[in-house]
Design a protein around this motif. Structure first.
Motif, PDB file in Angstrom:
ATOM      1  N   ALA A  93       0.858  -1.191   0.000  1.00 23.82           N
ATOM      2  CA  ALA A  93       0.000   0.000   0.000  1.00 23.82           C
ATOM      3  C   ALA A  93       0.890   1.235   0.000  1.00 23.82           C
ATOM      4  O   ALA A  93       1.736   1.403   0.881  1.00 23.82           O
ATOM      5  N   LEU A 128      -2.810   4.825   6.760  1.00 24.78           N
ATOM      6  CA  LEU A 128      -1.985   3.902   7.538  1.00 24.78           C
ATOM      7  C   LEU A 128      -2.849   2.998   8.422  1.00 24.78           C
ATOM      8  O   LEU A 128      -2.568   1.809   8.570  1.00 24.78           O
ATOM      9  N   ALA A 131      -4.431   0.454   6.141  1.00 26.31           N
ATOM     10  CA  ALA A 131      -3.384  -0.457   5.668  1.00 26.31           C
ATOM     11  C   ALA A 131      -3.027  -1.456   6.769  1.00 26.31           C
ATOM     12  O   ALA A 131      -2.851  -2.650   6.512  1.00 26.31           O
ATOM     13  N   VAL A 135      -3.645  -4.809   4.979  1.00 26.80           N
ATOM     14  CA  VAL A 135      -2.487  -5.311   4.227  1.00 26.80           C
ATOM     15  C   VAL A 135      -2.124  -6.701   4.746  1.00 26.80           C
ATOM     16  O   VAL A 135      -2.143  -6.959   5.950  1.00 26.80           O
ATOM     17  N   ILE A 141       4.222  -0.850   3.431  1.00 27.36           N
ATOM     18  CA  ILE A 141       3.445   0.384   3.406  1.00 27.36           C
ATOM     19  C   ILE A 141       4.410   1.551   3.263  1.00 27.36           C
ATOM     20  O   ILE A 141       5.384   1.652   4.012  1.00 27.36           O
ATOM     21  N   VAL A 184       7.049  -0.330   7.320  1.00 29.59           N
ATOM     22  CA  VAL A 184       6.355   0.938   7.109  1.00 29.59           C
ATOM     23  C   VAL A 184       7.407   2.035   6.981  1.00 29.59           C
ATOM     24  O   VAL A 184       8.214   2.233   7.891  1.00 29.59           O
TER      25      VAL A 184
END
Length: 257
Positions: A93, A128, A131, A135, A141, A184
């Motif tokens: 993502a 976020l 996600a 995810v 991410i 992330v």
């Protein structure tokens, strides 16, 4: 060891119709992504989104375009739900959404601040969040921020200031999602040679930005070329998975931290 290849992965890109987001979509499709969801903000971007969808399909991936104004949590929730209904849960993502305002601090209105905060901070927070909810394990991410986070400069208080919270969102999300193998990161390009950059800048400022980076003379325009940013995004969502919780400035030496 988890599989960190792009091949066979499903990708969701917010702001994926054109400029950097559109190039990321094309690039990941050309490197084997199975499906790419292209988010775009408004009707004015619909044609660009459709062109990117066509390019992604030509590269061999499934593709769909979804429109949404992501300044509400409900809209971000719907984007993820619609993407999942269309192509399945994302493995990757990427959020490229952002808005620039260059204006003296004392002239920024409350309405302008609220809009900048909604686009640059609020939408990133809820992207976020969703996600993290949706995810797949061992996913990736990435949020686009700005190299101005490393600058000491006037006139960008509302822009860099509303991108700055994403650094902490990224650290917190990296800690909370890490147990599931999810990395992330935040990426801050320098001033990019795209239509996103020029409307906010006068001729003198453009001339300055074109010479400000240590490597400016090696760039076609003196600015950050989106072609030079895309390989780093590809790395972060594949072999670079061990990098997490970081803000990475990709700018040819325009700013540093």
């Amino acid at each position: 060891m988890a599989n960190h290849e792009i091949h066979g992965k499903t990708v969701l890109i917010a702001g994926g119709a054109k400029n950097l987001g559109g190039l990321i979509a094309r690039d990941l499709a050309s490197h084997g992504a199975k499906a790419v969801v292209i988010h775009y903000n408004s009707a004015s971007t619909k044609q660009a989104a459709e062109e990117t969808v066509a390019a992604v399909k030509q590269a061999g991936a499934a593709a769909i375009a979804l429109q949404a104004d992501l300044t509400s949590a409900a809209a971000v929730e719907t984007l993820f739900a619609d993407a999942i209904a269309a192509v399945g849960r994302p493995d990757i993502a990427i959020n490229t959404v952002g808005k620039v305002l260059k204006k003296p601090f004392t002239e920024i209105s409350e309405a302008e601040y609220d809009e900048m905060s909604a686009v640059n901070s609020k939408s990133a927070f809820f992207f976020l969040r969703e996600a993290g909810r949706h995810v797949n394990d061992n996913g990736k991410i990435v949020t686009l921020v700005t190299s101005l986070l490393g600058a000491f400069t006037p006139f960008y208080a509302a822009y860099a200031g509303t991108k700055a919270p994403v650094e902490h969102f990224t650290r917190a999300a990296a800690q909370e999602f890490g147990a599931r193998g999810i990395s992330v990161t935040a990426v801050g390009p320098g001033p990019m040679d795209t239509p996103f950059f020029y409307p906010a800048e006068g001729a003198d400022a453009v001339a300055y930005h074109k010479t400000a980076a240590a490597l400016s003379k090696l760039s076609k325009t003196g600015l950050t070329d989106i072609q030079d940013v895309v390989p780093f995004i590809r790395h972060l969502v594949s072999d670079g998975w061990w990098i997490t919780g970081q803000t990475i400035l990709i700018n040819g030496g325009y700013t540093t931290k």
